[in-house]
Design an enzyme around this catalytic site. Sequence first.
Site, PDB file in Angstrom:
ATOM      1  N   ASP A   1       0.862  -1.215   0.016  1.00 50.44           N
ATOM      2  CA  ASP A   1       0.096  -0.010   0.012  1.00 50.44           C
ATOM      3  C   ASP A   1       0.860   1.287  -0.047  1.00 50.44           C
ATOM      4  O   ASP A   1       2.098   1.311   0.558  1.00 50.44           O
ATOM      5  CB  ASP A   1      -0.841   0.115   1.216  1.00 50.44           C
ATOM      6  CG  ASP A   1      -2.116   0.970   1.293  1.00 50.44           C
ATOM      7  OD1 ASP A   1      -2.222   1.547  -0.023  1.00 50.44           O
ATOM      8  OD2 ASP A   1      -2.743   1.122   2.108  1.00 50.44           O
TER       9      ASP A   1
ATOM     10  N   ASN B   1     -10.551  -2.504  -6.365  1.00 50.94           N
ATOM     11  CA  ASN B   1      -9.693  -1.805  -7.261  1.00 50.94           C
ATOM     12  C   ASN B   1     -10.238  -1.562  -8.675  1.00 50.94           C
ATOM     13  O   ASN B   1      -9.952  -0.600  -9.410  1.00 50.94           O
ATOM     14  CB  ASN B   1      -8.214  -2.418  -7.446  1.00 50.94           C
ATOM     15  CG  ASN B   1      -7.305  -2.188  -6.009  1.00 50.94           C
ATOM     16  OD1 ASN B   1      -6.638  -3.048  -6.017  1.00 50.94           O
ATOM     17  ND2 ASN B   1      -7.621  -1.226  -5.198  1.00 50.94           N
TER      18      ASN B   1
END
Length: 250
Positions: free
Chosen positions: A21, A69
């Site tokens: 991340d 996503n």
Amino acid sequence: MAKFEEVNKKTIPKHVAIIMDGNGRWAKQKGRLRIFGHKGGVKAVQSTIEGAAKVGVKYVTLYAFSTENWNRPKFEVNALMDLLVDTIKKEVKTLNKNKIRLQAIGDLDSLPKRAQEKLQSAIDETASNDHMTLVLALSYSAKWEMINAVKSIASKLKEGSISDHEINEELIDNSLSTAGIPNPELMIRTSGEHRISNFLLWQLAYAELYFTPKLWPDFRDEDFYDALISFQNRERRFGKTSEQLTEKNN
Ligand code: FPP
């Protein structure tokens, strides 16, 4: 290479799962587009995988693209898919050199055709490697995986190939996309976020969680070793008391 020496080679976790991340924030700090951050993230992937293979980790699972996503801007999704395809294609040689087998989990049918093809050929070309397994979680979410597992168990029940008393931990393990892969003992998340984000919810039940403020593109093998050292300094009790563990060891 000081960090490598500090890792106890006798208590290496067999499986490490990673939530990569912070790519977007890394790019933003540099005044660049988000995809620049994802490209920077490839270096972190290479360094981490090489480091993991060198120290003797047997499985690494990378959360490369989540079901959620898909909701990102189309431009970013397309660029990420291209980057994944290019990277997989380029890395097959290195994977083979290091005897690393590639696997993938997730709703792979939802990936663009070219990504599916490149992924499948990389999986096939590395299938006989036995030093380490790299699992890419692509279009993956734990809830998606659990729904599929429930559906598969329900249809087995319906057709009579199993009965309800056979529904146990082992059957659920074997109905998930990670069937045959040991549960991760350590989960690393970069960028200072303290969440699991729909990643391996069943499999992480007893995993140690390690969070680092480093943004993924800055993460390297040395940072991976820091996570291993932290893991090795923890007491894993699995619901028992500290005293019970000491008694067993004496
Ligand atoms: C999260 O950062 C990262 C991703 C969604 C993609 C990860 C992909 C790569 C590192 C590319 C290469 C990977 C492989 C396996 C070849 P973010 O975009 O959510 O960052 P932010 O939270 O700062 O916005």
